[in-house]
Design an enzyme around this catalytic site. Structure first.
Site, mmCIF file in Angstrom:
data_model
loop_
_atom_site.group_PDB
_atom_site.id
_atom_site.type_symbol
_atom_site.label_atom_id
_atom_site.label_comp_id
_atom_site.label_asym_id
_atom_site.label_seq_id
_atom_site.Cartn_x
_atom_site.Cartn_y
_atom_site.Cartn_z
ATOM 1 N N CYS A 6 -2.313 2.103 8.001
ATOM 2 C CA CYS A 6 -1.413 1.145 7.387
ATOM 3 C C CYS A 6 -1.965 -0.275 7.421
ATOM 4 O O CYS A 6 -2.462 -0.742 8.422
ATOM 5 C CB CYS A 6 -0.012 1.275 7.991
ATOM 6 S SG CYS A 6 0.493 0.132 9.229
ATOM 7 N N CYS B 4 2.405 -5.595 16.350
ATOM 8 C CA CYS B 4 1.751 -4.620 17.239
ATOM 9 C C CYS B 4 0.240 -4.858 17.165
ATOM 10 O O CYS B 4 -0.318 -4.966 16.066
ATOM 11 C CB CYS B 4 2.100 -3.195 16.818
ATOM 12 S SG CYS B 4 3.882 -2.942 16.769
ATOM 13 N N CYS C 132 -2.350 -2.674 15.039
ATOM 14 C CA CYS C 132 -1.964 -2.315 13.664
ATOM 15 C C CYS C 132 -2.431 -3.383 12.672
ATOM 16 O O CYS C 132 -2.180 -4.573 12.854
ATOM 17 C CB CYS C 132 -0.443 -2.179 13.611
ATOM 18 S SG CYS C 132 0.212 -2.042 11.947
ATOM 19 N N CYS D 20 4.271 -7.379 8.186
ATOM 20 C CA CYS D 20 5.241 -6.955 9.201
ATOM 21 C C CYS D 20 5.356 -8.032 10.260
ATOM 22 O O CYS D 20 4.362 -8.645 10.644
ATOM 23 C CB CYS D 20 4.803 -5.632 9.844
ATOM 24 S SG CYS D 20 6.000 -5.018 11.046
ATOM 25 N N GLU E 270 0.827 -1.201 0.000
ATOM 26 C CA GLU E 270 0.000 0.000 0.000
ATOM 27 C C GLU E 270 0.863 1.253 0.000
ATOM 28 O O GLU E 270 1.911 1.286 0.653
ATOM 29 C CB GLU E 270 -0.851 0.028 1.269
ATOM 30 C CG GLU E 270 -1.715 -1.178 1.416
ATOM 31 C CD GLU E 270 -2.575 -1.134 2.664
ATOM 32 O OE1 GLU E 270 -3.237 -2.139 2.938
ATOM 33 O OE2 GLU E 270 -2.577 -0.105 3.355
ATOM 34 N N CYS F 191 3.249 8.240 1.825
ATOM 35 C CA CYS F 191 3.463 7.264 2.893
ATOM 36 C C CYS F 191 3.715 5.933 2.191
ATOM 37 O O CYS F 191 2.827 5.410 1.512
ATOM 38 C CB CYS F 191 2.211 7.219 3.766
ATOM 39 S SG CYS F 191 2.306 6.000 5.061
HETATM 40 N N1 SAH Z 1 6.725 -0.084 11.439
HETATM 41 C C1 SAH Z 1 6.965 1.297 11.576
HETATM 42 C C2 SAH Z 1 6.374 2.140 10.468
HETATM 43 C C3 SAH Z 1 5.026 1.743 9.931
HETATM 44 S S1 SAH Z 1 3.682 1.993 11.010
HETATM 45 C C4 SAH Z 1 6.493 1.776 12.936
HETATM 46 O O1 SAH Z 1 5.798 1.031 13.624
HETATM 47 O O2 SAH Z 1 6.854 2.887 13.304
HETATM 48 C C5 SAH Z 1 3.487 3.761 10.955
HETATM 49 C C6 SAH Z 1 2.852 4.356 12.188
HETATM 50 O O3 SAH Z 1 1.464 4.037 12.261
HETATM 51 C C7 SAH Z 1 3.481 3.879 13.495
HETATM 52 O O4 SAH Z 1 3.686 4.945 14.377
HETATM 53 C C8 SAH Z 1 2.414 2.939 14.005
HETATM 54 O O5 SAH Z 1 2.531 2.732 15.374
HETATM 55 C C9 SAH Z 1 1.153 3.649 13.587
HETATM 56 N N2 SAH Z 1 -0.052 2.841 13.576
HETATM 57 C C10 SAH Z 1 -0.182 1.560 13.205
HETATM 58 N N3 SAH Z 1 -1.462 1.165 13.337
HETATM 59 C C11 SAH Z 1 -2.167 2.226 13.784
HETATM 60 C C12 SAH Z 1 -3.533 2.443 14.117
HETATM 61 N N4 SAH Z 1 -4.423 1.480 13.999
HETATM 62 N N5 SAH Z 1 -3.885 3.680 14.565
HETATM 63 C C13 SAH Z 1 -2.971 4.672 14.674
HETATM 64 N N6 SAH Z 1 -1.671 4.523 14.375
HETATM 65 C C14 SAH Z 1 -1.264 3.312 13.939
HETATM 66 FE FE1 SF4 Z 2 4.829 -3.345 12.112
HETATM 67 FE FE2 SF4 Z 2 2.523 -2.094 12.382
HETATM 68 FE FE3 SF4 Z 2 4.096 -2.456 14.502
HETATM 69 FE FE4 SF4 Z 2 4.826 -0.731 12.574
HETATM 70 S S1 SF4 Z 2 3.039 -0.568 13.936
HETATM 71 S S2 SF4 Z 2 6.110 -2.273 13.585
HETATM 72 S S3 SF4 Z 2 3.994 -1.787 10.782
HETATM 73 S S4 SF4 Z 2 3.125 -4.075 13.337
#
Ligand code: SAH
Ligand code: SF4
Length: 350
Positions: A339, A119, A122, A115, A95, A108
């Protein structure tokens, strides 16, 4: 077969020159081709009018311009956000999102398909890890939108590595892409215009600091105590907050650059005054900024974004520690611009 052709965006300038020499071409052709790739964003070899027809023919046979195979394209209701889901030759999805804010054209982009970090909040973390993207696949996302913007006389002004994937878990390909996109004789985007966002891979942050990189770093903190962060971000058990903060301080010391901390505000979870105070204590006095982003809801995580009132209370508490912060809008929510969310839709639909 298109898959057997070499995506020219995989090559460094020196590799491109060698590729052309191997085809029997003089060295100066490399500069011409580089400009077609990174300045003029050619969509076909036929456009490359200053290359001999025989070379264009050879390139047609052996090489590709990495054009994306678009599965879904979506425009938000306010027209400020455009999101694409592209299918890679091996069937993986990635994406990329273009956001228009005033004069800025921010992309972006993704660094991995899926990944591995898991998390819980996410959408990408929920789908798991498929593979690293190559440098060419990372660059091609940028070129796709650069080409589109160029048709309107515009250009990409900022890039954030905040799409799918953990960029520092794919360190060499991500940084190779960054190096190529900042090349002054090509795409020439200022290093300070590309933000790398990481979940907090401590050894990689230290390596990044040692390399004195000028591309800004954002850390996805989301909680200020290990008890809370362990629940949201599994990798915290490997590199707890104290080690992460030490690496952040090391980065600031080495580069003199400010760090951004990202914090997705989740109702009743990490938006309490206790967390705000813990965060204030943790980063007080550091050269940093905190981005507060109300959670973008996903299918695999049932909690809600914090209310406006709770966001304000959190920010007010943080300001008592003289920590600067900004509340970020959730842009493009109507097109699943968080994301990993668009792939979710495409895959679950089929
Ligand atoms: N893996 C990297 C970059 C991709 S995620 C990281 O985790 O930083 C980009 C950002 O989106 C990160 O700050 C992540 O914590 C945030 N993010 C992911 N899922 C989200 C959600 N459901 N709501 C808000 N922020 C989110
Ligand atoms: Fe991976 Fe999503 Fe965690 Fe970023 S926020 S490290 S993309 S699982």
């Amino acid at each position: 077969m298109i898959n057997d052709r070499l995506n020219l965006y995989e090559l460094t300038f020196d590799e491109l020159r060698q590729f052309l020499v191997d085809l029997g071409q003089p060295k100066f052709r490399a500069k011409q081709l580089w400009e077609w790739l990174y300045i003029k964003f050619a969509g076909s070899f036929q456009e490359m009018s200053d290359l001999p027809a025989s070379l264009r023919e050879q390139l047609e046979q052996r090489a590709s311009l990495g054009l994306l195979d678009l599965e879904i394209t979506q425009l938000s209701n306010d027209n400020h956000t455009k999101k694409i889901l592209a299918k890679l030759p091996d069937g993986q999805f990635i994406e990329t999102v273009l956001m228009l804010y005033d004069k800025r054209r921010t992309l972006c982009i993704s660094s991995q398909a899926g990944c591995a970090m898991g998390c819980v909040f996410c959408a990408t973390g929920q789908m798991g890890f498929f593979r690293n993207l190559t440098a060419g696949e990372i660059i091609t996302q940028v070129i796709h939108f650069a080409r589109e913007l160029a048709a309107k006389g515009e250009r990409v002004t900022n890039i954030v590595l905040m799409g799918m994937g953990e960029p520092l878990h794919n360190y060499s390909h991500t940084l190779a892409a960054v190096d190529r996109l900042t090349d002054p004789s090509g795409f020439n985007l200022g290093a300070r215009k590309i933000t790398i966002s990481t979940v907090g891979l401590v050894p990689a942050i230290r390596r990044y600091a040692d390399e004195q990189r000028q591309t800004p770093l954002a850390i996805s903190l989301h909680a200020a105590t290990d008890f809370e962060r362990d629940k949201l971000i599994p990798v915290n058990r490997k590199w707890p907050i104290s080690e992460l903060m030490e690496a952040c301080r090391y980065y600031i010391e080495k580069t003199g650059r400010r760090i951004t901390f990202e914090w997705a505000l989740i109702d009743g979870e990490n938006d309490t005054l206790i967390q705000a105070r813990a965060l204030g204590e943790l980063v007080r006095g550091m050269i940093c900024h905190v981005n507060l982003i109300p959670l973008n809801p996903t299918n695999g995580y049932l909690k809600s974004p914090s209310s406006k009132q709770r966001v304000e209370d959190f920010q007010a508490e943080l300001s008592k520690y003289r920590v600067s912060s900004t509340v970020r809008l959730r842009r493009g929510i109507d097109i699943q611009a968080g994301c990993g969310q668009l792939r979710d839709r495409a895959v679950n639909r089929s």
